[in-house]
Enzyme design. Structure first.
Site, PDB file in Angstrom:
ATOM      1  N   HIS A   1     -16.323 -57.610  50.048  1.00  0.00           N
ATOM      2  CA  HIS A   1     -15.496 -57.900  48.872  1.00  0.00           C
ATOM      3  C   HIS A   1     -14.664 -59.175  49.042  1.00  0.00           C
ATOM      4  CE1 HIS A   1     -16.476 -53.782  47.646  1.00  0.00           C
ATOM      5  NE2 HIS A   1     -15.875 -54.009  46.487  1.00  0.00           N
ATOM      6  N   GLY A   2     -14.538 -59.646  50.274  1.00  0.00           N
ATOM      7  CA  GLY A   2     -13.736 -60.838  50.508  1.00  0.00           C
ATOM      8  C   GLY A   2     -12.279 -60.606  50.155  1.00  0.00           C
TER       9      GLY A   2
ATOM     10  N   THR B   1      -0.634 -28.776  67.005  1.00  0.00           N
ATOM     11  CA  THR B   1      -0.084 -29.991  67.617  1.00  0.00           C
ATOM     12  C   THR B   1       1.444 -29.993  67.648  1.00  0.00           C
ATOM     13  OG1 THR B   1      -1.991 -31.216  66.806  1.00  0.00           O
ATOM     14  CG2 THR B   1      -0.100 -32.505  67.492  1.00  0.00           C
TER      15      THR B   1
ATOM     16  N   GLN C   1     -15.024 -56.789  54.051  1.00  0.00           N
ATOM     17  CA  GLN C   1     -15.623 -58.105  54.303  1.00  0.00           C
ATOM     18  C   GLN C   1     -16.541 -58.526  53.155  1.00  0.00           C
ATOM     19  OE1 GLN C   1     -14.412 -59.389  57.007  1.00  0.00           O
ATOM     20  NE2 GLN C   1     -15.431 -61.379  56.949  1.00  0.00           N
TER      21      GLN C   1
ATOM     22  N   TRP D   1       2.634 -33.107  62.754  1.00  0.00           N
ATOM     23  CA  TRP D   1       1.378 -33.572  62.153  1.00  0.00           C
ATOM     24  C   TRP D   1       0.621 -32.450  61.467  1.00  0.00           C
ATOM     25  CZ3 TRP D   1       1.288 -38.591  61.767  1.00  0.00           C
ATOM     26  CH2 TRP D   1       1.962 -39.359  62.726  1.00  0.00           C
TER      27      TRP D   1
ATOM     28  N   SER E   1     -11.668 -39.703  69.015  1.00  0.00           N
ATOM     29  CA  SER E   1     -13.027 -40.057  69.463  1.00  0.00           C
ATOM     30  C   SER E   1     -13.146 -39.907  70.968  1.00  0.00           C
ATOM     31  CB  SER E   1     -13.355 -41.495  69.052  1.00  0.00           C
ATOM     32  OG  SER E   1     -13.493 -41.608  67.651  1.00  0.00           O
TER      33      SER E   1
ATOM     34  N   GLY F   1      -0.552 -33.293  71.954  1.00  0.00           N
ATOM     35  CA  GLY F   1      -1.622 -33.442  70.970  1.00  0.00           C
ATOM     36  C   GLY F   1      -2.902 -32.897  71.567  1.00  0.00           C
TER      37      GLY F   1
ATOM     38  N   GLU G   1      -8.069 -33.826  64.402  1.00  0.00           N
ATOM     39  CA  GLU G   1      -8.883 -32.742  64.978  1.00  0.00           C
ATOM     40  C   GLU G   1      -9.665 -33.202  66.215  1.00  0.00           C
ATOM     41  OE1 GLU G   1     -10.781 -29.920  62.469  1.00  0.00           O
ATOM     42  OE2 GLU G   1      -9.556 -30.466  60.741  1.00  0.00           O
TER      43      GLU G   1
END
Length: 386
Positions: A343-344, A131, A341, A161, A371, A136, A368
């Site tokens: 654990h609040g 990269t 969430q 990176w 998505s 990228g 790598e």
């Protein structure tokens, strides 16, 4: 359809490897992980210890100083380390699957005998440079170049990176030896830290994975002998794509570990935390979150294990490894988000482990190949098959 490759090794050997990795993480990583995270300290000494355990050359054959294990063992080790600390899991994965593996897969015997034993033992740490700041996903437009000068190449440019960009001892860099945008115009070279004209640049200050060192590689008239070329001139990009196929199994394994760490922390907390006179796990709102997390993690593991099985069987695995990386990384982010969430307010503090899982998880959908890139790889594969 032959599905014999799908046999998952649940032997005593794998169970022993899991226990070994788990014990190592509890002893040498867990007590220090928040200190490392807060200070962005890269614990180089831990990787030397992992070398003694055989974790630094997992799939490298014993003849080159490696452990000679298969990808099921490798997935297990990355997962167990990452359940405790994503940063250490990421660095371990990058060392094994990128720099070290590139030399193993495409190096000649002289190169493999020279570099692999020290990498597999943990004496040396690997880096891998593809990269750049402006390239990228679009790697074929890289600006770093190597110009031929007799029996030498002169490299100029900067890589960004790069995991272990400062501390790495030996690595592989991809630079342009031909025309811009030509997939046959890129070559791979083995680089040693001591080479004149080669150095490190800026260290990144990151959201997560803070104990995994990320920095620039800088080449300023770095003159290297042609013996450092991996394979033939012009083969670097094709080599890199094959390395990334295996690297995606690494990131899927990393994602799996972080997701399991967040899920297990949430499961424990939900049984201990009481509201309205009972554990919050008794409430359907929480129980259903746990059900979703458990189901998605199970599916992610099956995809990851399938990709590993294909790799071990030397069967085509580009599509499945991309699926595993894509799905497992997205599951990782969802699991880490839900763990906060559950654990609040406590989940938002550094007194509980889930805020770190939350920060670490996002890198898995980026590193790598994002998505979006994985969906490109998958869609091209399924359309080609149809």
């Amino acid at each position: 359809m032959d599905t014999s490759y799908m046999t998952i090794d649940s032997s005593e050997d794998i169970k022993m490897i899991r226990e070994s990795a788990r014990n190592f993480a509890e002893k040498y990583i867990r007590p220090y992980l928040m200190e490392w995270d807060e200070t962005q300290y890269f614990p180089r000494e831990v990787f030397r210890k992992m070398g003694e355990q055989g974790f630094m050359g997992v799939v490298i054959p014993e003849e080159y100083g490696g452990t000679g294990l298969n990808y099921q063992a490798y997935i297990t080790i990355i997962e167990e380390i990452s359940k405790v600390c994503g940063s250490i899991g990421l660095s371990l994965a990058a060392h094994n699957s990128l720099g070290t593996n590139h030399i193993y897969m495409f190096g000649n015997e002289e190169q493999k005998n020279k570099y692999l034993p020290k990498l597999a033992s943990g004496e040396n740490l690997a880096f891998w440079g593809l990269t750049e700041a402006n390239t990228g996903s679009d790697a074929m437009r890289m600006q770093s170049v190597a110009q031929k000068d007799g029996d030498y190449y002169v490299i100029n440019g900067t890589k960004n990176w790069i995991t272990h960009g400062i501390s790495g001892d030996t690595g592989v860099v991809l630079v342009r030896t031909g025309d811009l945008g030509d997939s046959h115009g890129i070559s791979a070279f083995i680089i040693e830290r001591s080479f004149e004209g080669f150095g490190a640049g800026k260290k990144e200050n990151k959201l997560g994975m803070r104990a995994s060192e990320t920095a620039e590689l800088v080449f300023n008239n770095c003159r290297i002998h042609k013996s450092q070329l991996l394979g033939n001139e012009g083969e670097g990009f094709i080599q890199a794509m094959k390395i990334l196929d295996g690297g995606r199994i690494s990131i899927a394994s990393l994602s799996l570990g972080i997701a399991k760490g967040a899920y297990e922390a949430s499961l424990r907390y939900s049984k201990q935390r009481e509201q309205f006179g009972q554990p919050i796990s008794n409430f359907q709102a929480i129980a259903f979150k746990l059900a979703d997390m458990a189901t998605e993690i199970e599916a992610a593991e099956l995809l990851t294990r399938k990709a590993g099985a294909l790799k071990d069987a030397h069967l085509p695995m580009t599509k499945i490894s991309a699926m595993a990386k894509y799905y497992a990384s997205e599951v990782c982010v969802r699991a880490a988000t839900e763990s906060i969430q559950i654990h609040g307010g406590y989940g938002y503090t550094k007194d509980f482990p889930v805020e770190k899982f939350f920060r670490d998880s996002k890198l898995c959908t980026i590193g790598e190949g994002t998505s979006e890139i994985q969906k490109m790889v998958i869609s091209r594969a399924v359309l080609k098959e149809s």
